[in-house]
Design a protein around this motif. Structure first.
Motif: not given
Length: 262
Positions: A87-95, A140-142
């Motif tokens: 995986f390269r694209n992420f959503i992180v909840p509850m920050v 950082f580019n990925e």
């Protein structure tokens, strides 16, 4: 390898996205085949575990789509394993704080930028070692890191969160944001709308891309005009429920009681 999704965030066009909750590669494949080329795999509330999400991502990518994984939380170990699995694209909840955002961003990168554990030569993320530069290039580019703002505490600290290097986008979660303000399921409450407006204003100050879900009467056009870079507007469970109810009404003439959608 530069993330194509990361590059799309630099263009002015809004990205419409679909959620997949049921963990089905077939559903994801159908959505991409019929034009929904950005798919969010919901690991927070949806079905399955990491290997289920990998199988869904394979189907998305095989059709030319972009897979975004919403993690259940910002756990270091799960971030590491999801990266290793490609995986390269992420959503992180509850920050909710800058410190949390910094810790999460650090988990995505090898030292000295971060503290991710190293096993580059044997993981799917490096194409099973076929990419000798994996881990050495500027990752950082990925990697695209999308932080969810869904609590009043996060709104209070939103400028500090947006200032963290490595945060690529803020995703406003209106349902949990409303709940944290004491207005569960009242997304159009003035206090909730004011909290959202504060995040929107901060995004303009920081030139930070924003994402959200289509809700509280805010349609695609309005969110596009407000400058949202990604809007998650449909999801598999709701489409199945809505189609089942509509077709049953057509078949029997009976109108079912309303149900909640996202």
């Amino acid at each position: 390898m530069t993330s194509s999704f990361k590059q799309r965030l630099k263009t002015p066009a809004m990205i419409p996205a679909a959620w997949v909750e049921l963990g089905s590669p077939d559903i994801a494949e159908i959505l991409v085949t019929h034009g929904w080329d950005t798919i969010i795999i919901d690991g927070e509330h949806g079905r399955g575990e990491l290997e289920d999400w990998v199988n869904v991502a394979r189907a998305i990518e095989a059709c030319g789509g972009t897979a975004i994984l919403r993690l259940p939380d910002g756990n270091d170990t799960l971030i590491k394993r999801a990266l290793d699995r490609g995986f390269r694209n992420f959503i992180v909840p509850m920050v909710n704080t800058r410190a949390e955002a910094e810790q999460i961003v650090s988990a995505f990168y090898y030292p000295l930028r971060g503290h991710r554990g190293y096993a580059a030569s044997i993981v799917r993320g490096s194409n099973w070692g076929a990419r000798p530069d994996y881990g050495l290039v500027d990752s950082f580019n990925e990697i695209t890191i999308i932080i969810q703002c869904e609590h009043v505490e996060a709104v209070d600290q939103i400028d500090d969160i947006m200032a963290v290097e490595g945060v690529d986008m803020i995703f406003i979660g209106p349902n949990d944001l409303a709940a944290s303000a004491g207005h569960l399921e009242h997304l159009d409450h003035p206090e909730v709308l004011d909290l959202i407006a504060k995040v929107e204003a901060a995004a303009k100050r920081h030139d930070m891309p924003l994402a959200t879900v289509r809700s509280a009467g805010r349609d695609w056009r309005e969110l596009d005009q407000l400058g949202y870079r990604m809007v998650a507007g449909i999801f598999d469970v709701a489409m199945l429920v809505e189609s089942a109810r509509r077709n049953l009404t057509e078949a029997t003439g009976q109108i079912a009681a309303p149900v909640k959608t996202y």
